[in-house]
Design an enzyme around this catalytic site. Sequence first.
Site, short mmCIF file in Angstrom:
data_model
loop_
_atom_site.label_atom_id
_atom_site.label_comp_id
_atom_site.label_asym_id
_atom_site.label_seq_id
_atom_site.Cartn_x
_atom_site.Cartn_y
_atom_site.Cartn_z
N THR A 1 40.19 29.16 43.56
CA THR A 1 40.67 29.50 42.60
C THR A 1 42.28 31.08 43.13
OG1 THR A 1 40.78 30.43 40.52
CG2 THR A 1 39.05 32.06 41.85
N HIS B 1 24.22 36.56 46.63
CA HIS B 1 23.87 37.31 47.70
C HIS B 1 22.34 37.61 47.70
CE1 HIS B 1 23.18 40.36 50.78
NE2 HIS B 1 23.97 41.26 50.68
#
Length: 435
Positions: free
Chosen positions: A354, A406
Amino acid sequence: MSVEIKVPALPESVSEATVVAWHKQPGEAVSQDENLVDLETDKVVLEVPAPADGVLQGIDRAVGDTVTPDDILGHVEAGAAAATDDPPAAETAAAAAAGGQASDDAEPAPQGGEDTAPEAPVAAADAEAAPAASLDGLSPAVRRLVREHGLDPARIESSSGDGRLTKEDVLRHLERLAEAEAAPTAVTAPQSAPAAEAAPLGDRPEQRVPMTRLRQRIAERLVEAQQTAAMLTTFNEVDMQPVMDLRARYRERFEKAHDVRLGFMSFFVKAAVEALKRYPAVNASIDGNDIIYHGYYDIGIAVSSPRGLVVPVLRDADRLSFAEIESQINELGKRAQQGKLSMDELTGGTFTITNGGIFGSLLSTPILNPPQSGILGMHKIQERPVVEDGEIVVRPMMYLAHTYDHRIIDGREAVQFLVAVKDCIEDPARLLLEI
């Protein structure tokens, strides 16, 4: 013979749609395969064509109604096109007669409210005729707005660099017209009832507008990402001078050879693919208790459209050349502005890029696009002082942000992935040599 207009089969995982626009009204002639109605799903806008030549007999589902596959939207009286020639002719004659009367009374009209009524059909007829010759190349949504409000596309200011009109351009133009009309009304007719009712609002107006299906879907997915993924963002900065020098050196030759402009995005797509090859966990996704490692590189490119943020996908980006990447991004961007992206073009990405820099963003923490596990955020290029070989020099720098899940990507992998992107951008030869 009456033919039903039905809701077509919707894309996979989409169960319903909303009627957003009818392009014909009952009694109007239609041609087979002509777009009659637009249906908005949570990802794309679908066009429903006329099933046969004839006349739109009736509308069963109005704008705003929710529909499902095979629902009946309306009916077409097949083969009745010839029968619709007379009524419009009569309407045209009536409008012409009214036009003559309005023309004769043009001077005294402002002095009496009664003269306003016969002028309206003439204005509408003229308005529809005026832009008719210049509607080519407009998207269905823009064309509908231009026709409904009798606008001349040549008078509407475009916000895009190539002069193409978007729905937002038309709506902004209508707002300006409304403001221009409202200003003298407030001065010349303060005694009118509508003005008195609007007065309590003062400078604190409010407007309640329902979310579009796409906006609802965007909201759902963003909340889903926040609630289900263990998102963390790592940052780095990259010196854009090598890429800028390379672009400046070969830009004209590249454009002549490939008929497409050489931008920055192709470099970042190539750099991201190279980094994903080194750190496959960033290109993976979670499915229940399993990790799916994708052996292909389908890169989503976030694009702002009149309907909201969409993420069309570059399939097999690792097999595309710089020119092919730029060409596909350009084409997908145009289709996004026109609301013509297909479901296949919007699903199945393995990683997303993006670019908030085109809007002036200096730094941000992008949100994951589920079920993907990584997203790369580009930002504004800004000259900043940096230290090179013990000396302070000015370089065009860009902050990069890598948000990752994560749960499956360790911090070490996330940081090394971003460093690999940085290295490829600061030494573009690596992209060609794949080192």
